[in-house]
Scaffold this active site. Sequence first.
Site, mmCIF file in Angstrom:
data_model
loop_
_atom_site.group_PDB
_atom_site.id
_atom_site.type_symbol
_atom_site.label_atom_id
_atom_site.label_comp_id
_atom_site.label_asym_id
_atom_site.label_seq_id
_atom_site.Cartn_x
_atom_site.Cartn_y
_atom_site.Cartn_z
ATOM 1 N N LYS A 22 0.838 -1.215 0.000
ATOM 2 C CA LYS A 22 0.000 0.000 0.000
ATOM 3 C C LYS A 22 0.866 1.255 0.000
ATOM 4 O O LYS A 22 0.651 2.176 -0.777
ATOM 5 C CB LYS A 22 -0.897 -0.001 1.242
ATOM 6 C CG LYS A 22 -1.558 1.348 1.508
ATOM 7 C CD LYS A 22 -2.419 1.334 2.746
ATOM 8 C CE LYS A 22 -1.712 1.530 4.059
ATOM 9 N NZ LYS A 22 -1.511 2.918 4.501
ATOM 10 N N ASN A 23 1.867 1.286 0.894
ATOM 11 C CA ASN A 23 2.624 2.525 1.078
ATOM 12 C C ASN A 23 3.660 2.771 -0.016
ATOM 13 O O ASN A 23 4.343 3.796 -0.013
ATOM 14 C CB ASN A 23 3.256 2.552 2.472
ATOM 15 C CG ASN A 23 2.190 2.725 3.546
ATOM 16 O OD1 ASN A 23 1.051 3.091 3.245
ATOM 17 N ND2 ASN A 23 2.544 2.448 4.794
ATOM 18 N N CYS A 118 -4.642 12.794 13.391
ATOM 19 C CA CYS A 118 -5.389 11.568 13.170
ATOM 20 C C CYS A 118 -5.221 10.711 14.414
ATOM 21 O O CYS A 118 -4.489 11.086 15.331
ATOM 22 C CB CYS A 118 -4.920 10.838 11.925
ATOM 23 S SG CYS A 118 -3.393 9.967 12.134
ATOM 24 N N ARG A 123 0.811 14.343 13.778
ATOM 25 C CA ARG A 123 1.334 14.190 12.427
ATOM 26 C C ARG A 123 1.428 15.501 11.644
ATOM 27 O O ARG A 123 0.741 15.704 10.636
ATOM 28 C CB ARG A 123 0.519 13.144 11.661
ATOM 29 C CG ARG A 123 0.540 11.800 12.352
ATOM 30 C CD ARG A 123 -0.221 10.744 11.601
ATOM 31 N NE ARG A 123 0.535 10.200 10.484
ATOM 32 C CZ ARG A 123 0.051 9.292 9.651
ATOM 33 N NH1 ARG A 123 -1.164 8.846 9.796
ATOM 34 N NH2 ARG A 123 0.797 8.822 8.673
ATOM 35 N N ASP A 307 4.559 0.419 12.171
ATOM 36 C CA ASP A 307 3.389 -0.249 11.575
ATOM 37 C C ASP A 307 3.293 -1.724 11.978
ATOM 38 O O ASP A 307 2.323 -2.400 11.617
ATOM 39 C CB ASP A 307 3.427 -0.128 10.044
ATOM 40 C CG ASP A 307 3.190 1.302 9.584
ATOM 41 O OD1 ASP A 307 2.793 2.144 10.405
ATOM 42 O OD2 ASP A 307 3.421 1.582 8.387
ATOM 43 N N ARG A 399 -8.575 -0.431 4.507
ATOM 44 C CA ARG A 399 -7.662 0.549 3.927
ATOM 45 C C ARG A 399 -6.320 -0.099 3.595
ATOM 46 O O ARG A 399 -5.605 0.389 2.722
ATOM 47 C CB ARG A 399 -7.414 1.698 4.913
ATOM 48 C CG ARG A 399 -8.653 2.515 5.171
ATOM 49 C CD ARG A 399 -8.312 3.701 6.021
ATOM 50 N NE ARG A 399 -7.251 4.499 5.406
ATOM 51 C CZ ARG A 399 -6.707 5.567 5.956
ATOM 52 N NH1 ARG A 399 -7.127 5.970 7.136
ATOM 53 N NH2 ARG A 399 -5.764 6.232 5.351
HETATM 54 C C1 EPZ Z 1 4.272 6.830 6.593
HETATM 55 O O1 EPZ Z 1 3.524 7.903 7.149
HETATM 56 C C2 EPZ Z 1 3.311 5.686 6.417
HETATM 57 N N1 EPZ Z 1 2.250 6.089 5.506
HETATM 58 C C3 EPZ Z 1 2.753 5.266 7.761
HETATM 59 O O2 EPZ Z 1 1.948 4.122 7.544
HETATM 60 C C4 EPZ Z 1 3.909 4.893 8.687
HETATM 61 O O3 EPZ Z 1 3.411 4.582 9.966
HETATM 62 C C5 EPZ Z 1 4.905 6.051 8.777
HETATM 63 O O4 EPZ Z 1 5.333 6.436 7.453
HETATM 64 C C6 EPZ Z 1 6.149 5.721 9.602
HETATM 65 O O5 EPZ Z 1 6.790 4.604 9.040
HETATM 66 C C7 EPZ Z 1 2.430 6.008 4.200
HETATM 67 O O6 EPZ Z 1 3.489 5.627 3.718
HETATM 68 C C8 EPZ Z 1 1.289 6.372 3.316
HETATM 69 P P1 EPZ Z 1 6.442 10.081 8.680
HETATM 70 P P2 EPZ Z 1 4.129 9.369 7.174
HETATM 71 O O7 EPZ Z 1 6.391 11.378 7.951
HETATM 72 O O8 EPZ Z 1 4.897 9.601 5.935
HETATM 73 C C9 EPZ Z 1 6.641 13.311 12.188
HETATM 74 C C10 EPZ Z 1 0.130 2.643 7.959
HETATM 75 O O9 EPZ Z 1 -0.414 2.059 8.940
HETATM 76 N N2 EPZ Z 1 6.570 14.342 11.146
HETATM 77 O O10 EPZ Z 1 7.590 9.182 8.421
HETATM 78 O O11 EPZ Z 1 3.007 10.309 7.465
HETATM 79 C C11 EPZ Z 1 5.377 12.476 12.301
HETATM 80 O O12 EPZ Z 1 4.385 13.117 13.072
HETATM 81 C C12 EPZ Z 1 0.707 4.009 8.159
HETATM 82 O O13 EPZ Z 1 0.191 2.161 6.827
HETATM 83 C C13 EPZ Z 1 6.714 15.682 11.489
HETATM 84 O O14 EPZ Z 1 6.861 16.040 12.668
HETATM 85 O O15 EPZ Z 1 5.073 9.278 8.424
HETATM 86 C C14 EPZ Z 1 5.918 11.211 12.926
HETATM 87 O O16 EPZ Z 1 6.059 11.407 14.302
HETATM 88 C C15 EPZ Z 1 0.138 4.889 9.176
HETATM 89 N N3 EPZ Z 1 6.680 16.614 10.486
HETATM 90 C C16 EPZ Z 1 7.311 11.070 12.301
HETATM 91 O O17 EPZ Z 1 7.623 12.373 11.822
HETATM 92 C C17 EPZ Z 1 6.521 16.272 9.187
HETATM 93 O O18 EPZ Z 1 6.495 17.165 8.322
HETATM 94 C C18 EPZ Z 1 7.392 10.096 11.120
HETATM 95 O O19 EPZ Z 1 6.320 10.349 10.238
HETATM 96 C C19 EPZ Z 1 6.393 14.912 8.844
HETATM 97 C C20 EPZ Z 1 6.434 13.963 9.845
#
Ligand code: EPZ
Length: 421
Positions: A22-23, A118, A123, A307, A399
Amino acid sequence: MDRIRIRGGRPLSGEIKVGGAKNAALPLMVAGLLTDQRLILSNVPRLADVQTMTLLLQQHGIAVDPITDDGRNLSLGGAISNTEAPYDIVRKMRASFLVLGPLLARVGEARVSLPGGCGIGARPIDLHLKGLEQLGARIVLEGGYIDARVHGRLKGATSVVPFVSVGATENLLMAASLAEGRTVLANAAREPEIGDLAAGLVAMGARIDGIGSDTLTIDGVDRLHGAEHAIIPDRIETGSYACAAAISGGSVFLRDARLDHLGATVRILREAGVDIVEEPDGLMVKRLNGLHGADVMTEPYPGFPTDMQAQFMVLATRARGQSVITETIFENRYMHVSELSRMGADIHVDGRTSVIRGVKRLTGAKVMASDLRASAALILAGLVAEGTTDVLRVYHLDRGYEKIEKKLQKLGADVKRAKDV
Ligand code: EPZ
């Protein structure tokens, strides 16, 4: 709304096929915005999030058509006719935010709703915005929307983020592919899904160095062209079924699963007593003698994935001894704990750390799914619980897990989907 009913206690055995990730599929679909030629994606999983992404791209003007009967091969193409990503779609699926960089790079403007928080945490998207500003975008927040513009083309720059973000890396990688000059993304995410997106972009004519490492160097090109690309198998679906096989005491062959994408998941599962053997076309997973507790900290790839945290926690509830889990990525990703406790699990949470002591039995209950991976965890718990477990609000599950009840039935589980009354 659907619920999933499980009567626990059957060991799983047999074979299932792991679907496309998916991702990886979601950002690769977004890459369809980067060219006016056809992008053909194969091994696309049939999931609610893929449908949501299809809707989003269609309203930007991109046609998304299945080209095989099973709907797993998609053709994407068309001219961008609308640069707004509306709240109603973005709020449903955060990956929608990935259109920001590609729209800016292709047509110089984008208006994308802020996703908001969320279930699993606040996030923020500050890293996406900061990176795009470094590439020359002017960004204003107005009425809950990000309004981004660039005069002429985005310009290559060096972007060093304070911590690793999968989404920000993807947004910037796509934007930089069409920027003028060289972009260096330092402290980039290394998840296999990033490697897959980069491979897809390279097939479209992008020039990217350092794929698989934490420094990506992108030499922007004037235009990208059509290409064909196959999505990698889903490592989180793999890990989830591996946990299912292990806790049920069975033995399952996961066709197409890739050991080299599992990172720390393999080490931790092996440490907990799970036998994982690589075969030419997949992974054989079974429980050895008994399960033991193990300590886990979630980290960016190749560390243990957030995840997989909820699914591993279920395994820990049935292991001998104690496990300590530290969730470092999302501040509110323990929503499954209260539901697992209602099934008899012994779990104590203190901030980001949870301590799980293995128990002799879990008992079936009516439980509420709160997010995608928590839903999967509750299904796993139902597989080993005594009696009947009803998992409510399973739309979260749809999803990210294709036909989970069918796959589990194939492995001998007593699982069915029913309508809520
Ligand atoms: C991706 O989300 C995945 N989603 C998530 O999958 C996964 O849990 C996550 O990466 C971590 O591996 C997709 O790929 C579509 P991040 P993403 O930006 O990109 C903080 C699932 O169950 N952050 O790596 O949104 C954030 O809050 C899901 O399939 C900021 O502070 O995750 C988090 O604490 C849910 N500022 C950390 O970084 C930003 O601008 C990592 O988030 C961006 C992120």
